[in-house]
Design an enzyme around this catalytic site. Structure first.
Site, mmCIF file in Angstrom:
data_model
loop_
_atom_site.group_PDB
_atom_site.id
_atom_site.type_symbol
_atom_site.label_atom_id
_atom_site.label_comp_id
_atom_site.label_asym_id
_atom_site.label_seq_id
_atom_site.Cartn_x
_atom_site.Cartn_y
_atom_site.Cartn_z
ATOM 1 N N CYS A 116 0.814 -1.219 0.000
ATOM 2 C CA CYS A 116 0.000 0.000 0.000
ATOM 3 C C CYS A 116 0.845 1.265 0.000
ATOM 4 O O CYS A 116 0.329 2.349 -0.264
ATOM 5 C CB CYS A 116 -0.932 0.006 1.210
ATOM 6 S SG CYS A 116 -2.004 -1.444 1.300
ATOM 7 N N HIS A 256 -3.213 7.035 2.965
ATOM 8 C CA HIS A 256 -3.677 5.729 2.504
ATOM 9 C C HIS A 256 -5.049 5.463 3.112
ATOM 10 O O HIS A 256 -5.267 5.657 4.311
ATOM 11 C CB HIS A 256 -2.685 4.654 2.924
ATOM 12 C CG HIS A 256 -3.148 3.261 2.662
ATOM 13 N ND1 HIS A 256 -3.744 2.873 1.477
ATOM 14 C CD2 HIS A 256 -3.107 2.140 3.443
ATOM 15 C CE1 HIS A 256 -4.041 1.594 1.538
ATOM 16 N NE2 HIS A 256 -3.673 1.121 2.713
ATOM 17 N N ASN A 286 -10.048 -0.262 0.982
ATOM 18 C CA ASN A 286 -8.600 -0.251 0.827
ATOM 19 C C ASN A 286 -8.242 -0.821 -0.540
ATOM 20 O O ASN A 286 -8.417 -2.013 -0.789
ATOM 21 C CB ASN A 286 -7.968 -1.084 1.945
ATOM 22 C CG ASN A 286 -6.451 -1.136 1.881
ATOM 23 O OD1 ASN A 286 -5.844 -0.743 0.899
ATOM 24 N ND2 ASN A 286 -5.849 -1.649 2.940
#
Length: 331
Positions: A116, A256, A286
């Site tokens: 990520c 994020h 996500n």
């Protein structure tokens, strides 16, 4: 070779699947509830790629939009960096498939795997390439189809993930614009906290692995949450200090998009109001390396970022890794 150029983002783009998977849909799949998912994560829905689609499909769409928004042609791009861990195939690099489909005939291309954190790692690499004079116009893409590596029987993880891609063109900008500093790091001792246990050279897939879902994401939620809460604030403070700035100078943080509670912890630590943070995880969940560039694209479209703004991007992910960057927005 020209040295000490300033690099920055001159165009952005994103692409997400049409299919929406809501929390109510997940209630029918695993033992969970819309209320629990919203309370614990902030996520309401996520996008899921259609059968037969690959990561490159969305990377190509996002990349094409970013190139157009930068006022460039595909042949103007002289390097492509694709942050992903869900490539179309293990070999070749999915970036090469993207390069061919976009018609970026003058661009070498490679994949970058930092989970990520990958997109911000890609921005840091692009910054170094442009400032050194090696390349001039770099397409950085973050793209992942997490639905392909999600265990849809694991209620602790399947509620979290979605699919998508975002992209940015990095090029030379004005002397007082662009990237100001980066803070990258890794904590390899936490590698097993967030991983896909099988499928690599150490442990190739077996029928038993597939039956046990060891070809899907495993996450020690408690450990990853503790790491994320700690590192997101720390990395932001460090990278801002590298620029001689304070958190009060930040116009927008684009974090994020993993969990609203992690973002709220950074709000509290940094002493900034919530409206200084861009949040869209309620729509997408996500999306790994895609989450920050998708958010950047939407922030620009919504007028949340304007030229001259101090923008912080900060991510964390498998590795364990983290990456934060500060830039003065250049368009």
């Amino acid at each position: 070779m020209a040295m000490h150029k300033r690099a920055g983002i001159i165009g952005v783009g994103s692409a997400v699947p049409e299919r929406v998977l809501t929390n109510y849909d997940l209630e029918k799949m695993v033992d969970t509830s819309d209320e629990w998912i919203r309370t614990m994560t902030g996520i309401v829905e996520r996008r899921i790629a259609a059968e037969g689609e690959g990561t490159s499909d969305y990377a190509i769409r996002a990349g094409r939009i970013a190139i157009e928004n930068a006022g460039l042609k595909p042949e103007d791009i002289d390097l492509i960096i694709l942050a992903t861990f869900t490539g179309d195939t293990p070999l070749p690099a999915t970036a090469c498939i993207v390069q061919d489909s976009l018609g970026c005939k003058n661009a070498p291309a490679f994949d970058l795997a930092a989970g990520c954190s990958g997109f911000v790692y890609g921005l840091a690499a692009a910054d170094a390439f442009v400032r050194s004079g090696h390349y001039e116009r770099i397409l950085v893409i973050g793209a992942d189809l997490l639905s392909r590596v999600t265990n849809w029987t694991d209620r602790s993880t399947c509620v979290l993930f979605g699919d998508g891609a975002g992209a940015a063109v990095v090029a030379t900008v004005g002397e007082d614009e662009g990237f100001m500093a980066f803070d990258l790091g890794s904590e390899g001792s936490g590698a097993k906290s967030l991983c896909i246990p099988a499928g690599g050279s150490r442990h190739p897939y077996t029928p038993e692995d597939l039956a046990a879902h060891r070809d899907k994401i495993y996450m020690d939620g408690r450990e990853v949450f503790k790491f994320a809460v700690k590192i997101q604030g720390e990395a932001t403070e460090r990278v801002v200090a590298k620029c001689g700035l304070t958190t009060r100078d930040i116009d927008l943080v684009v974090p994020h998009q993993a969990n609203i509670r992690i973002i709220e912890s950074a709000v509290n630590r940094l002493g900034l109001p919530m409206d200084k943070f861009f949040v869209n995880l309620q729509k997408y969940g996500n999306t790994s390396a895609a989450s920050i560039p998708i958010a950047l694209d939407e922030a620009v479209a919504e007028g949340r970022i304007k030229r001259g703004d101090i923008v912080v991007t900060v991510g964390f992910g498998a590795g364990l890794t983290w990456a934060a960057g500060v830039m003065k927005w250049a368009f």
